[in-house]
Design a protein around this motif. Structure first.
Motif, mmCIF file in Angstrom:
data_model
loop_
_atom_site.group_PDB
_atom_site.id
_atom_site.type_symbol
_atom_site.label_atom_id
_atom_site.label_comp_id
_atom_site.label_asym_id
_atom_site.label_seq_id
_atom_site.Cartn_x
_atom_site.Cartn_y
_atom_site.Cartn_z
ATOM 1 N N ALA A 159 46.614 16.140 49.351
ATOM 2 C CA ALA A 159 45.477 15.513 50.026
ATOM 3 C C ALA A 159 45.707 14.016 50.214
ATOM 4 O O ALA A 159 45.333 13.445 51.247
ATOM 5 N N ALA A 160 46.321 13.376 49.214
ATOM 6 C CA ALA A 160 46.612 11.947 49.327
ATOM 7 C C ALA A 160 47.589 11.673 50.464
ATOM 8 O O ALA A 160 47.445 10.692 51.204
ATOM 9 N N GLU A 161 48.578 12.543 50.604
ATOM 10 C CA GLU A 161 49.560 12.381 51.680
ATOM 11 C C GLU A 161 48.897 12.536 53.056
ATOM 12 O O GLU A 161 49.201 11.791 53.987
ATOM 13 N N LYS A 162 47.990 13.487 53.152
ATOM 14 C CA LYS A 162 47.265 13.667 54.410
ATOM 15 C C LYS A 162 46.382 12.451 54.699
ATOM 16 O O LYS A 162 46.282 11.991 55.845
ATOM 17 N N GLY A 163 45.748 11.936 53.651
ATOM 18 C CA GLY A 163 44.941 10.735 53.818
ATOM 19 C C GLY A 163 45.768 9.539 54.243
ATOM 20 O O GLY A 163 45.364 8.763 55.112
ATOM 21 N N ARG A 164 46.934 9.416 53.626
ATOM 22 C CA ARG A 164 47.870 8.344 54.011
ATOM 23 C C ARG A 164 48.245 8.461 55.478
ATOM 24 O O ARG A 164 48.179 7.473 56.229
#
Length: 210
Positions: A159-164
């Motif tokens: 999820a963090a990677e998608k947010g990034r």
């Protein structure tokens, strides 16, 4: 989550930062001061040195040590933001030898709340918050579904990677990048990138010690 896993998290994060320092600086060169990678590399190197020279006896002490080290050694806005993150985690973790997965998630949430208060960031401002907020939501959802901590942190890292990646299409509304206005579109935020690495490092550490 225990002290050894927390320490492994920080060492892994330092490794990721060191490995990607130039990438972070290149991202920052496009919309900022071109120093995010250098600053974070210096800060995390100092963190590891402190851990080696004066290892804290508990998780709260470790987070306090890390927070103060980052505030002192990282330039720009990143030092106070990442420093506040760990300083706010400390009281939430307490002095127990271990904490439950849910209590660790609460400590992470306390850290992110500190970042929000310090930086006044909101969703879609093109900051580290855009990686951290979805990561914590994914972590909470996974834990509520009875996923173990390594699995929940893996979901949080995704999820963090998608947010990034989503910051690429955003207009920056905070920091130096905000001066660019529409020209900040098309660039991934360096802070969101280092924040995604923070969550990825936690997932790696939890998985390797589970």
């Amino acid at each position: 989550m225990d002290l050894s896993t927390l320490t492994a998290w920080l060492r892994e994060y330092a490794r990721l930062i060191d490995e990607n320092a130039q990438h972070l600086t290149d991202l920052d060169a496009a919309i900022g001061d071109a120093d995010h990678g250098i600053n974070m590399q210096r800060g995390m190197s100092a963190v590891v040195t402190q851990i080696d020279e004066a290892p804290p006896a508990d998780m709260a002490g470790l987070c306090k040590q890390v927070g103060m080290t980052l505030v002192k050694s990282v330039g720009g806005a990143s030092g106070p933001l990442y420093g506040t993150f760990f300083l706010r985690m400390a009281p939430a973790l307490g002095t127990d030898d271990t904490v439950s997965a849910s209590d660790f998630a609460k400590a992470l949430r306390a850290g992110v709340d500190g970042v929000v208060q310090r930086g006044r960031a909101e969703a879609n401002d093109k900051t580290m918050f855009d990686a951290l907020a979805p990561a914590l939501d994914a972590l909470d959802a996974a834990l509520e579904g009875d996923t173990d901590l390594p699995g929940a942190l893996a979901a949080a890292a995704t999820a963090a990677e998608k947010g990034r990646d989503a910051t690429e299409s955003m207009i920056a509304r905070k920091g130096r990048a905000s001066y660019l206005g529409q020209r900040s579109v098309g660039h991934i935020d360096p802070g969101a990138t280092s924040a995604a690495m923070l969550i990825a490092a936690a997932a790696t550490a939890a998985g390797s010690t589970s």
